[in-house]
Every structure is written in C-alpha cells, then in structure tokens.
Design a protein around this motif. Structure first.
Motif, PDB file in Angstrom:
ATOM      1  N   UNK A  44       0.866  -1.183   0.000  1.00  0.00           N
ATOM      2  CA  UNK A  44       0.000   0.000   0.000  1.00  0.00           C
ATOM      3  C   UNK A  44       0.901   1.231   0.000  1.00  0.00           C
ATOM      4  N   UNK A  45       0.994   1.892  -1.159  1.00  0.00           N
ATOM      5  CA  UNK A  45       1.878   3.052  -1.315  1.00  0.00           C
ATOM      6  C   UNK A  45       1.356   3.893  -2.468  1.00  0.00           C
ATOM      7  N   UNK A  46       1.306   5.218  -2.273  1.00  0.00           N
ATOM      8  CA  UNK A  46       0.771   6.087  -3.320  1.00  0.00           C
ATOM      9  C   UNK A  46       1.794   6.378  -4.421  1.00  0.00           C
ATOM     10  N   UNK A  47       3.049   5.975  -4.225  1.00  0.00           N
ATOM     11  CA  UNK A  47       4.094   6.216  -5.217  1.00  0.00           C
ATOM     12  C   UNK A  47       4.222   5.005  -6.137  1.00  0.00           C
ATOM     13  N   UNK A  48       3.884   5.188  -7.402  1.00  0.00           N
ATOM     14  CA  UNK A  48       3.888   4.077  -8.360  1.00  0.00           C
ATOM     15  C   UNK A  48       5.283   3.491  -8.553  1.00  0.00           C
ATOM     16  N   UNK A  49       6.302   4.345  -8.560  1.00  0.00           N
ATOM     17  CA  UNK A  49       7.675   3.874  -8.748  1.00  0.00           C
ATOM     18  C   UNK A  49       8.116   2.974  -7.587  1.00  0.00           C
ATOM     19  N   UNK A  77      -2.941   1.913  -4.245  1.00  0.00           N
ATOM     20  CA  UNK A  77      -2.314   3.240  -4.264  1.00  0.00           C
ATOM     21  C   UNK A  77      -2.810   4.165  -3.157  1.00  0.00           C
ATOM     22  N   UNK A  78      -3.826   3.731  -2.403  1.00  0.00           N
ATOM     23  CA  UNK A  78      -4.321   4.524  -1.266  1.00  0.00           C
ATOM     24  C   UNK A  78      -4.580   3.608  -0.076  1.00  0.00           C
ATOM     25  N   UNK A  79      -4.597   4.202   1.117  1.00  0.00           N
ATOM     26  CA  UNK A  79      -4.866   3.423   2.304  1.00  0.00           C
ATOM     27  C   UNK A  79      -6.242   2.780   2.277  1.00  0.00           C
ATOM     28  N   UNK A  80      -7.244   3.538   1.859  1.00  0.00           N
ATOM     29  CA  UNK A  80      -8.617   3.032   1.809  1.00  0.00           C
ATOM     30  C   UNK A  80      -8.737   1.856   0.847  1.00  0.00           C
ATOM     31  N   UNK A  81      -8.131   2.020  -0.342  1.00  0.00           N
ATOM     32  CA  UNK A  81      -8.161   0.935  -1.337  1.00  0.00           C
ATOM     33  C   UNK A  81      -7.396  -0.280  -0.811  1.00  0.00           C
ATOM     34  N   UNK A  91      -3.473   8.109   5.855  1.00  0.00           N
ATOM     35  CA  UNK A  91      -2.027   7.922   5.961  1.00  0.00           C
ATOM     36  C   UNK A  91      -1.725   6.525   6.498  1.00  0.00           C
ATOM     37  N   UNK A  92      -0.443   6.241   6.654  1.00  0.00           N
ATOM     38  CA  UNK A  92      -0.049   4.904   7.079  1.00  0.00           C
ATOM     39  C   UNK A  92      -0.573   4.514   8.441  1.00  0.00           C
TER      40      UNK A  92
END
Length: 200
Positions: free
Chosen positions: A5-10, A30-34, A57-58
């Motif tokens: 779970x991380x919003x940064x694709x790279x 890509x989001x905490x909720x997802x 957030x985390x």
C-alpha cells in the motif's frame, strides 16, 4: 502473498520487483482506503504500508487493518526515523519498519522474518485474555527477540524498543509463564543474579 500500500507508483514497482525476485505473489493499492478494501478480499500473509499518503495515511491504514486481523505482520515504509513516530506505529499494531530508499537485501530479510513470526502468531487473536496484555505489544517484543542471536537483559531489550522498562518486564514475565521464552540467570561476584531472556 504480500500486499503493498503506497501512493508512489515507482516505489510500488520497485517493491514488486523485489518480491517477485523472492518468489512472493504481490497485490498493490495506491491509497490506504483501497488497500484496506483489498486486504479484506485477498487476505495477505504480510502488508507493506507507506507512512506518508494522502487522505488515509499509514497510521490510519495500520489501525484499520489491525482491527480486522490481530496477527498479520505489518511493515511500515518510511523515511522518518523519529522515535515518537515509531512509537505511534507500534502502538497502532505495526510489527516492523523499512527505511526508504528501499534496499532489496534488507527488505527481503525483513519480510522473511516477519512471515516467520506471522505464522507463529497466526490464530492467537483470542489467546491474550489476561488484563493488560495487548497482542500487538506482545508480538512486537517477540519479534524483537527473534532477531537476536544472544539472550538479552530487560534493559537491553528496552533500549531496542520504544516501550517502557516496566512494560517490557511485565510482558517478559507473561511470555516466561507461557513457556515461550527462556530465562537465564547469570550470577556475578556480588548482588542479585542478572536475568537474560531469549526465545525458546
């Protein structure tokens, strides 16, 4: 199966490559909720959560997952090494931290260790019924002891964890009563013997 779970694709791509190299199946959000919604669907063996994410957030994500599962290992990805941040995450139920930038050997070893601990603690949700014993704190202390090659004193254990001395002492007594750790008494030239602790 590992959930990232991380919003940064790279960063997700990098971690996915590392996990694929170690033959772990990966799901990503890509989001905490997802990520929490995906967790309910795929039931992963371990979760990697970024600290800094918009909206959820985390910390919020960790708390949400811990409400659903009391034993799944949660590794926090962060560039923040502050003691108070680590304390917040440990209290929320995180089991480990991986500092960014991600280094493949470190992440692989952390995942392997956490998966091992996760298997040992899986299904123990209803075991911790004694007053004052929280499964998250107990798992954190056990996880720390698993990483040690030598038995440690309470002070040495407390120095490695953001947990008060008295709390560590109480949890070690509980683990000793359960037969999960061994207590070794070392006698010096004078005074009381010094106890050291290790996983049985």
């Amino acid at each position: 199966m590992i959930l990232i779970i991380d919003d940064n694709e790279d960063i997700r791509f990098t971690i996915k490559e590392i996990c694929s190299f170690a033959d772990w199946e990966v799901f990503e959000a890509s989001t905490g909720k997802a990520g929490v919604e995906l967790f309910q669907k795929v039931t992963p063996s371990l979760v990697l959560i970024d600290y800094h994410m918009p909206d959820w957030d985390g910390l919020k994500t960790t708390k949400a997952i811990r409400k659903m599962d009391s034993s799944v290992p949660i590794i926090i990805l962060t560039i923040d090494e502050r003691h108070e941040i680590a304390d917040q995450f440990l209290q929320a139920g995180a089991t480990d931290f991986a500092l960014k930038p991600i280094k493949a050997p470190d992440l692989i070893s952390r995942i392997r260790l956490n998966l091992k601990v996760g298997k040992l603690t899986a299904g123990q949700k209803d075991v911790f019924v004694e007053k004052g014993i929280k499964p998250e704190t107990l798992q954190t202390i056990k996880h720390f002891l698993y990483q040690q090659n030598e038995p440690l004193t309470i002070s040495e254990i407390q120095e490695g964890l953001p947990i008060a001395y008295q709390t560590v002492h109480r949890y070690l007594n509980y683990l000793a009563d359960q037969g999960e750790i061994t207590v070794l008494s070392q006698y010096g030239s004078k005074g009381r013997p010094k106890n050291k602790y290790k996983i049985t």
